[in-house]
Design an enzyme around this catalytic site. Structure first.
Site, short mmCIF file in Angstrom:
data_model
loop_
_atom_site.label_atom_id
_atom_site.label_comp_id
_atom_site.label_asym_id
_atom_site.label_seq_id
_atom_site.Cartn_x
_atom_site.Cartn_y
_atom_site.Cartn_z
N SER A 223 68.64 14.09 40.99
CA SER A 223 69.51 15.11 40.39
C SER A 223 69.85 16.25 41.34
O SER A 223 69.98 17.40 40.95
CB SER A 223 68.89 15.65 39.10
OG SER A 223 68.71 14.60 38.16
N HIS B 233 64.06 1.66 46.62
CA HIS B 233 64.47 2.63 45.61
C HIS B 233 63.66 2.39 44.34
O HIS B 233 63.33 1.24 44.02
CB HIS B 233 65.97 2.47 45.33
CG HIS B 233 66.49 3.58 44.47
ND1 HIS B 233 66.35 3.57 43.10
CD2 HIS B 233 67.12 4.74 44.77
CE1 HIS B 233 66.89 4.68 42.61
NE2 HIS B 233 67.36 5.40 43.61
N GLU C 76 61.76 10.69 46.12
CA GLU C 76 62.53 10.71 44.88
C GLU C 76 61.58 10.61 43.69
O GLU C 76 61.19 9.50 43.29
CB GLU C 76 63.49 9.52 44.85
CG GLU C 76 64.50 9.52 45.97
CD GLU C 76 65.78 8.78 45.58
OE1 GLU C 76 66.85 9.39 45.65
OE2 GLU C 76 65.69 7.61 45.18
N GLY D 224 72.65 10.47 43.95
CA GLY D 224 73.17 9.43 43.07
C GLY D 224 74.40 9.94 42.34
O GLY D 224 75.52 9.90 42.85
N GLY D 225 74.19 10.42 41.13
CA GLY D 225 75.30 10.84 40.26
C GLY D 225 76.33 11.72 40.94
O GLY D 225 77.55 11.47 40.84
N GLU E 104 64.42 2.25 41.34
CA GLU E 104 65.02 1.29 40.41
C GLU E 104 64.70 -0.14 40.83
O GLU E 104 64.47 -1.01 39.99
CB GLU E 104 66.54 1.53 40.32
CG GLU E 104 66.84 2.83 39.55
CD GLU E 104 68.13 3.52 39.93
OE1 GLU E 104 68.98 2.92 40.60
OE2 GLU E 104 68.27 4.71 39.55
N LYS F 259 74.93 3.23 43.74
CA LYS F 259 74.29 2.29 42.80
C LYS F 259 75.29 1.21 42.36
O LYS F 259 76.16 0.84 43.15
CB LYS F 259 73.68 3.06 41.62
CG LYS F 259 72.75 4.17 42.11
CD LYS F 259 71.89 4.78 41.05
CE LYS F 259 71.01 5.86 41.67
NZ LYS F 259 70.08 6.47 40.72
N GLY G 159 68.55 10.74 37.92
CA GLY G 159 69.54 10.50 36.87
C GLY G 159 69.22 11.22 35.56
O GLY G 159 69.81 10.92 34.53
N ASN H 181 74.21 7.44 47.21
CA ASN H 181 73.81 6.14 46.68
C ASN H 181 74.67 5.87 45.44
O ASN H 181 74.42 6.44 44.38
CB ASN H 181 72.31 6.19 46.33
CG ASN H 181 71.83 4.94 45.62
OD1 ASN H 181 72.54 3.94 45.56
ND2 ASN H 181 70.62 5.00 45.09
#
Ligand code: PGA
Length: 253
Positions: free
Chosen positions: A213, A95, A167, A234-235, A97, A11, A173, A9
């Site tokens: 993470s 998600h 999640e 993500g990251g 967010e 983002k 994150g 993802n």
């Protein structure tokens, strides 16, 4: 046996040129067949570019959102057919967010799930509790409610096409990952909810990804848990080598 699925993802990151080079990096590192479903979810603006890069490879394309109507006067929105047009196979829905910052309730997520399925997209439906909810002992209630409401009125046949991503919001994150035991506990709970909503066959068929993470150093022990069938990254998905190392950790051969 459920096939592992690792999705990146990205983002709101990557210009077209940056997206092209990230996708090419992943493609080069994944030249060999992995037996894992690998999905890249760039921002809308880079879908066409990434679609061209991964065409003809084992890598599939996903979007990060979709609208719940198929067309019409919805300024700023993107429809399922528009995503299929770019060879998208998957779409991330609900998600945390989007739930927290863009007012997406489980009822809206449910409409999007139905629109995605009608438009031939495979939904990745995200659920997860906040730290306050965990501290208040509400994990089960929060996650069960999100699963039930986001998946309301979905048939058993449709459910088998859906991927759930657990999640925990406090792990996204933050560098703070759920322990394999913490994650497994909630994944088993989600499978149990599916058993209650449908039956054991559906519960056993649906893949449940962990997200929050996940990185090369913790992927293997998370993915080794019996009810963790993949990851939503993500990251670590913004670096091709880290992402491909996570794919390697998911290989089941
Ligand atoms: P993270 O994000 O891997 O950066 O924690 C996961 C996600 O939000 O899907």
């Amino acid at each position: 046996m459920r096939k592992a699925i690792i999705a990146g993802n990205w983002k709101m990151n990557k210009t077209i040129a940056e997206a092209q080079s990230l996708a090419e990096g992943v493609k080069i590192d994944l030249a060999e067949e992995t037996g894992v479903d690998v999905v890249l979810c760039p921002p809308f603006t880079a879908l066409k570019t990434v679609s061209d890069v991964v065409s003809g490879t084992q890598i599939k394309l996903g979007a990060q959102n979709v609208h719940f109507e198929q067309s019409g006067a919805y300024t700023g929105e993107v429809s399922p057919a528009m995503l299929r047009d770019l060879y998208c196979h998957y779409v991330i829905l609900g998600h945390s967010e989007r739930r927290a910052m863009f007012g997406e309730s489980s009822a809206i997520v449910n409409r999007k799930v139905k629109a995605a399925l009608a438009g031939n997209l495979l939904p990745i439906v995200c659920v997860g509790e906040t730290l306050e909810e965990r501290d208040a002992g509400q994990v089960e209630t929060v996650v069960e409610t999100q699963v039930r409401e986001s998946l309301a009125d979905i048939s058993a046949e449709e459910m088998k096409k859906i991927i759930i991503a657990y999640e925990p919001v406090w792990a996204i994150g933050t560098g703070r990952t759920a322990s394999p035991e913490q994650a497994q506990e909630v994944h088993a709970l989600i499978r149990d909810v599916l058993r209650k909503m449908y039956d054991d066959g559906v519960a056993q068929a649906v893949r449940i990804q962990y997200g929050g993470s996940m990185k090369p150093s913790n992927a293997a022990e998370l993915l080794a848990q019996p009810d963790i069938d993949g990851g939503l990254i993500g990251g670590a998905a913004l670096d091709p080598h880290s992402f491909v190392q996570i794919v390697a950790a998911a290989r089941q051969d």
